[in-house]
Motif scaffolding. Structure first.
Motif, PDB file in Angstrom:
ATOM      1  N   GLY A  28       0.805  -1.224   0.000  1.00 37.04           N
ATOM      2  CA  GLY A  28       0.000   0.000   0.000  1.00 37.04           C
ATOM      3  C   GLY A  28       0.833   1.266   0.000  1.00 37.04           C
ATOM      4  N   MET A  29       2.112   1.161  -0.316  1.00 34.04           N
ATOM      5  CA  MET A  29       2.980   2.338  -0.297  1.00 34.04           C
ATOM      6  C   MET A  29       3.379   2.749  -1.716  1.00 34.04           C
ATOM      7  N   GLY A  30       2.442   2.729  -2.630  1.00 37.42           N
ATOM      8  CA  GLY A  30       2.710   3.183  -3.997  1.00 37.42           C
ATOM      9  C   GLY A  30       2.897   4.697  -4.035  1.00 37.42           C
ATOM     10  N   ASP A  31       3.232   5.209  -5.205  1.00 41.26           N
ATOM     11  CA  ASP A  31       3.477   6.648  -5.355  1.00 41.26           C
ATOM     12  C   ASP A  31       2.285   7.499  -4.950  1.00 41.26           C
ATOM     13  N   ALA A  32       1.084   6.975  -5.123  1.00 39.85           N
ATOM     14  CA  ALA A  32      -0.107   7.766  -4.844  1.00 39.85           C
ATOM     15  C   ALA A  32      -0.393   7.865  -3.351  1.00 39.85           C
ATOM     16  N   GLN A  33       0.227   6.968  -2.567  1.00 39.22           N
ATOM     17  CA  GLN A  33      -0.142   6.828  -1.155  1.00 39.22           C
ATOM     18  C   GLN A  33      -0.176   8.140  -0.365  1.00 39.22           C
ATOM     19  N   PRO A  34       0.825   9.026  -0.505  1.00 34.88           N
ATOM     20  CA  PRO A  34       0.785  10.243   0.317  1.00 34.88           C
ATOM     21  C   PRO A  34      -0.435  11.126   0.073  1.00 34.88           C
ATOM     22  N   TRP A  35      -1.082  10.956  -1.061  1.00 31.78           N
ATOM     23  CA  TRP A  35      -2.176  11.860  -1.429  1.00 31.78           C
ATOM     24  C   TRP A  35      -3.545  11.271  -1.142  1.00 31.78           C
ATOM     25  N   ILE A  36      -3.571  10.020  -0.699  1.00 29.13           N
ATOM     26  CA  ILE A  36      -4.848   9.307  -0.632  1.00 29.13           C
ATOM     27  C   ILE A  36      -5.210   8.959   0.809  1.00 29.13           C
ATOM     28  N   TYR A  37      -6.461   9.228   1.171  1.00 24.27           N
ATOM     29  CA  TYR A  37      -6.937   8.870   2.505  1.00 24.27           C
ATOM     30  C   TYR A  37      -8.399   8.448   2.425  1.00 24.27           C
ATOM     31  N   PRO A  38      -8.792   7.311   2.989  1.00 26.96           N
ATOM     32  CA  PRO A  38      -7.927   6.306   3.606  1.00 26.96           C
ATOM     33  C   PRO A  38      -6.894   5.763   2.628  1.00 26.96           C
ATOM     34  N   PRO A  39      -5.690   5.447   3.145  1.00 30.52           N
ATOM     35  CA  PRO A  39      -4.599   5.056   2.252  1.00 30.52           C
ATOM     36  C   PRO A  39      -4.859   3.705   1.600  1.00 30.52           C
ATOM     37  N   PRO A  40      -4.104   3.390   0.533  1.00 28.14           N
ATOM     38  CA  PRO A  40      -4.312   2.120  -0.167  1.00 28.14           C
ATOM     39  C   PRO A  40      -4.089   0.942   0.784  1.00 28.14           C
ATOM     40  N   LEU A  41      -4.818  -0.118   0.569  1.00 25.26           N
ATOM     41  CA  LEU A  41      -4.763  -1.275   1.461  1.00 25.26           C
ATOM     42  C   LEU A  41      -3.398  -1.959   1.377  1.00 25.26           C
ATOM     43  N   ASN A  42      -2.883  -2.344   2.560  1.00 25.81           N
ATOM     44  CA  ASN A  42      -1.643  -3.113   2.663  1.00 25.81           C
ATOM     45  C   ASN A  42      -2.023  -4.593   2.598  1.00 25.81           C
ATOM     46  N   PHE A  43      -1.707  -5.255   1.486  1.00 30.51           N
ATOM     47  CA  PHE A  43      -2.132  -6.653   1.323  1.00 30.51           C
ATOM     48  C   PHE A  43      -1.401  -7.590   2.279  1.00 30.51           C
ATOM     49  N   THR A  44      -0.203  -7.142   2.728  1.00 32.52           N
ATOM     50  CA  THR A  44       0.629  -8.085   3.486  1.00 32.52           C
ATOM     51  C   THR A  44       0.097  -8.361   4.895  1.00 32.52           C
ATOM     52  N   ILE A  45      -0.961  -7.647   5.304  1.00 34.88           N
ATOM     53  CA  ILE A  45      -1.531  -7.919   6.629  1.00 34.88           C
ATOM     54  C   ILE A  45      -2.773  -8.806   6.541  1.00 34.88           C
ATOM     55  N   LEU A  46      -3.051  -9.330   5.370  1.00 33.15           N
ATOM     56  CA  LEU A  46      -4.353  -9.977   5.176  1.00 33.15           C
ATOM     57  C   LEU A  46      -4.333 -11.484   5.438  1.00 33.15           C
ATOM     58  N   LYS A  47      -3.167 -12.041   5.733  1.00 33.49           N
ATOM     59  CA  LYS A  47      -3.090 -13.485   5.915  1.00 33.49           C
ATOM     60  C   LYS A  47      -3.966 -13.924   7.084  1.00 33.49           C
ATOM     61  N   ASP A  48      -4.649 -15.046   6.898  1.00 35.37           N
ATOM     62  CA  ASP A  48      -5.525 -15.623   7.930  1.00 35.37           C
ATOM     63  C   ASP A  48      -6.676 -14.693   8.308  1.00 35.37           C
ATOM     64  N   ARG A  49      -7.069 -13.835   7.410  1.00 31.56           N
ATOM     65  CA  ARG A  49      -8.228 -12.977   7.696  1.00 31.56           C
ATOM     66  C   ARG A  49      -9.398 -13.310   6.776  1.00 31.56           C
ATOM     67  N   GLN A  50      -9.431 -14.526   6.271  1.00 32.08           N
ATOM     68  CA  GLN A  50     -10.566 -15.025   5.474  1.00 32.08           C
ATOM     69  C   GLN A  50     -10.819 -14.173   4.233  1.00 32.08           C
ATOM     70  N   ILE A  51      -9.743 -13.788   3.552  1.00 31.46           N
ATOM     71  CA  ILE A  51      -9.917 -13.048   2.295  1.00 31.46           C
ATOM     72  C   ILE A  51     -10.004 -14.077   1.171  1.00 31.46           C
ATOM     73  N   SER A  52     -11.210 -14.349   0.729  1.00 32.72           N
ATOM     74  CA  SER A  52     -11.400 -15.359  -0.317  1.00 32.72           C
ATOM     75  C   SER A  52     -11.105 -14.780  -1.691  1.00 32.72           C
ATOM     76  N   GLY A  53     -10.913 -15.668  -2.645  1.00 35.05           N
ATOM     77  CA  GLY A  53     -10.769 -15.233  -4.037  1.00 35.05           C
ATOM     78  C   GLY A  53     -11.984 -14.444  -4.472  1.00 35.05           C
ATOM     79  N   GLY A  54     -13.153 -14.819  -3.981  1.00 40.10           N
ATOM     80  CA  GLY A  54     -14.394 -14.128  -4.326  1.00 40.10           C
ATOM     81  C   GLY A  54     -14.396 -12.685  -3.844  1.00 40.10           C
TER      82      GLY A  54
END
Lengths: 310, 459
Positions: free
Chosen positions: A227-253
């Motif tokens: 979630g730390m792409g170039d746009a991040q400083p300008w965006i709020y809420p900031p882009p989602l950090n995918f690396t925290i999603l493990k074991d949080r039931q994020i399905s392919g769907g």
């Protein structure tokens, strides 16, 4: 026929006068300036933004003219004469080096536009629009007001939606990552939540997913999905950090639905116009495999295996 | 008749000044075009230069090509041949030189205005109001000078080239005022859809009533003279002249076929766009029959070579234009680079190439010495030929890719990576054109000044 100066000058001017009368004056005299049902006058700041749009030649790359056979941005509203009754000059444009902007208002929240004006490649990696950072934030904000009013009453409706969901999304984000992830998932319809990615992970599929990610996602979510792409400083809420999603039931769907539909109120746009089914599954799986480090691809429940599967 | 009449040695200062004006602004306009092409490849390459990003470089490029390069170039030849054909002198060389000076003051004011963001936002009508007024004055001065020259003529018969020049300046002087809505200085525009109708009436007539008649005037002068052939048909000249004015003025609305304007207006525009084959083919038959069997002579004269090549582009651009006005074709071609290719064939391939030909044809007659370098002129010829033909091919391909992808439901963004390569090719071809422009500027400058004369020239 003998061509005398009189014949040339009077003849040419007489023809021109007749043609101007028929081709310009007559349609002008017959003009219908009845506002259409989506029309509303522009506010002062929107008009000021329009002047910035004209001064910088935005019209050379962006049309404001939706046709009966268009598919892209704003295609839900085919242009009518009554949409343009306050436009002086009218800005139909003659080129689509970029997208048509007739109905751009409310397609994205303000912060997406600010990031995009600072440098268009922050939110759209393949864009060929010049950066407008040099305009300064004040003018960028004014220009954004005009852009967000494109589509007039329909834009207002979309902006109302953006504003409502922005508030909700900020609340969820500020309540911490655990709540935020739960909030995001809960707003995906139940059916989608329980669908795993129906296709198996393949090396080729991951490579294709990587390419889609680089073309569409990398500007906000960053090259390592944190979630730390170039746009991040300008965006709020900031882009989602995918690396925290493990074991949080994020399905392919869930991934599929969020990519397809976007998250209104946040800078996450919908990609249903730009990505077909296969591309969405594959970029979703790329994110799951590389950034979440947990993919449910090809797990139960899945139906009859697709014919192409290895 | 050209060389024998040099006894009283008119100095042709007006024509000289316009030659130089045209050559200079061609180089300048090509430079702005090159910058624009660069932005399309690498949008960050001149990032944050607020006065010269794509949205500003493009109107500078287009307006300087139209009003800086092609129009003065075609007028340069006219200021030479109009008095010549009428067996008189230009009414006032002083006024002509003043016009050229004012021309070169007006254009930088316009460029600075666009750089400051004072554009009026309407294609081909971007110049701010003050510049519009100066251009109206310029046209008035040119009209006055030419009309007074016609009045003082010793030759009773007015040759076809002069019909075209007179019609071009008088009609464009008029449409420029109407099209730029000069009675509304604050916006220079009408309100709503009628603004689009007026704009494209005017915009198309910059080509139809200014560049085309001026270009045909030069062709009618240069080609019969260079080949020493009498004009094929006076009747065809007449039909071509009057049908051009009647038909061309009707077709502007073909830019608005996909816009909510009255259907009858679109119908007229489509029908007359197809009818454009009449004035075009009448002219081409007339001029091509005139030079039939004399291609060797044309090839030997660099001016005539340019002009004749221009007539071939004229053929292509008009066939293409008629086709593009058909709604089924336009569904693919509208809003994409196909149209950009079309514009380059028309303005550079036809009008621009004819303008350069006119300059090269009259320069030796003006200076009484051959061109500084026939080699450089030939080099420029091939650079422009490759450049503009390449543009036509590449931009047509890009346009087809874009148009068909969009029709098929692809978004604009999705097609960008696919056309990137073609933008690079287009800029590479632009290098040919810009080289041709600067070589032309050097050659024309050296022909007028510091010309060592016949001894070192190739011809």
């Amino acid at each position: 026929m003998r061509m005398t100066p009189t014949a040339i000058f009077i003849g040419a001017l007489a023809i021109l006068a007749a043609v101007v009368f028929v081709m310009v004056f007559w349609p002008y005299a017959q003009r219908d300036m009845t506002p259409s049902e989506i029309f509303r006058p522009r506010t002062l700041v929107e008009a000021e933004g329009r002047a910035i749009y004209i001064a910088n030649g935005c019209v050379y790359c962006h049309s404001q003219s939706i046709r009966t056979f268009d598919w892209g941005h704003g295609a839900e509203r085919i242009a009518q004469a009554g949409d343009y009754v306050s436009d002086e000059p009218i800005l139909l444009g003659s080129q689509r080096t970029g997208v048509d902007l007739s109905q751009e208002g409310g397609e994205h929240p303000d912060d997406w536009h600010i990031a995009h004006f600072i440098n268009p490649r922050y939110t759209r990696p393949n864009s060929i629009m010049p950066p407008f950072r040099w305009l300064g934030l004040e003018k960028i904000n004014t220009l954004t007001r005009y852009i967000q009013a494109l589509g007039l009453k329909q834009a207002d409706q979309r902006m109302g939606r953006q504003t409502y969901w922005k508030k909700e999304a900020i609340q969820a984000y500020e309540a911490g990552p655990v709540y935020n992830v739960k909030w995001l998932a809960e707003h995906v319809p139940a059916g989608w939540r329980h669908i795993p990615n129906p296709y198996p992970t393949t090396a080729a599929g991951l490579m294709r997913g990587r390419r889609v990610y680089a073309d569409f996602c990398i500007g906000c979510h960053g090259p390592i999905g944190d979630g730390m792409g170039d746009a991040q400083p300008w965006i709020y809420p900031p882009p989602l950090n995918f690396t925290i999603l493990k074991d949080r039931q994020i399905s392919g769907g869930i991934l599929y639905y969020q990519i397809m539909n976007g998250i209104t109120g946040t800078a996450m746009p919908y990609f249903k116009r730009e990505l077909e089914s296969q591309k969405i599954w594959e970029v979703g799986n790329y994110v799951a495999v590389y950034f979440i480090n947990q993919s449910d691809a090809n797990t139960a429940p899945h139906g009859i295996d697709s014919a192409w599967e290895p | 008749m050209a060389s024998s009449a040099n006894n009283d040695r008119p100095n042709h200062r007006t024509a000289r000044a316009f030659c130089l004006t045209s050559a200079f602004w061609f180089a300048a306009a090509a430079s702005f075009g090159m910058i624009g092409a660069g932005y399309l490849i690498a949008p960050d390459f001149m990032a944050n230069i607020g006065w010269l990003h794509f949205g500003k470089a493009r109107p500078m490029h287009v307006n300087l090509m139209l009003f800086g390069f092609v129009t003065p170039g075609l007028l340069a030849a006219a200021f030479y041949y109009v008095p010549k054909l009428l067996r008189t002198a230009l009414y006032s060389e002083k006024l002509g030189v003043f016009t050229a000076i004012l021309w070169n003051i007006t254009l930088p004011i316009g460029v600075v205005g666009l750089a400051q963001g004072r554009s009026q936002g309407r294609e081909y009508a971007e110049w701010p109001w003050s510049v519009d007024m100066l251009i109206v004055v310029l046209f008035a001065l040119v009209i006055f000078n030419l009309v007074m020259t016609v009045r003082r003529r010793l030759e009773p018969i007015i040759y076809v080239s002069i019909w075209y020049v007179c019609a071009a300046v008088i009609l464009t002087g008029t449409t420029y005022c109407i099209g730029n809505v000069i009675w509304k200085p604050s916006t220079g525009a009408l309100l709503g859809i009628p603004d689009a109708i007026l704009l494209w009436f005017y915009g198309h007539n910059v080509f139809g009533l200014l560049l085309t008649p001026l270009g045909l005037g030069v062709a009618y002068y240069v080609l019969p003279l260079a080949t020493r052939s009498p004009l094929y048909s006076h009747t065809l000249s007449l039909i071509g002249f009057w049908s051009l004015i009647v038909v061309y003025t009707h077709i502007g609305t073909h830019h608005l076929l996909q816009v909510p304007v009255p259907t009858w207006l679109k119908t007229i525009a489509i029908v007359d766009s197809v009818a454009m084959v009449i004035p075009v083919m009448v002219f081409l038959i007339n001029i091509w029959y005139t030079v039939q069997g004399k291609l060797g002579t044309i090839h030997a004269d660099i001016g005539a070579k340019f002009v004749f090549t221009g007539t071939i582009y004229y053929f292509f651009v008009n066939i293409q234009g008629s086709m593009m006005a058909l709604p089924q074709v336009q569904r693919v071609t509208h809003f994409n680079n196909w149209v950009v290719g079309h514009a380059h064939i028309g303005v550079l391939g036809f009008a621009g190439v004819v303008a350069i030909g006119g300059i090269y044809y009259v320069l030796p007659k003006i200076t009484g010495r051959p061109l500084y370098s026939r080699f450089l002129a030939d080099l420029q010829y091939w650079l422009l030929l490759i450049g503009v033909t390449g543009f036509a091919v590449v931009l047509t391909i890009v346009g087809l890719i874009q148009g068909n992808a969009w029709l098929n439901g692809e978004t604009v963004y999705r097609v960008l990576p696919e056309i990137h390569l073609y933008y690079i090719l287009r800029a590479s071809l632009g290098v040919f054109i810009i080289s041709g422009a600067y070589i032309g500027l050097y050659n024309i400058f050296r022909t007028l000044y510091f010309n060592p004369g016949a001894a070192t020239a190739c011809e």
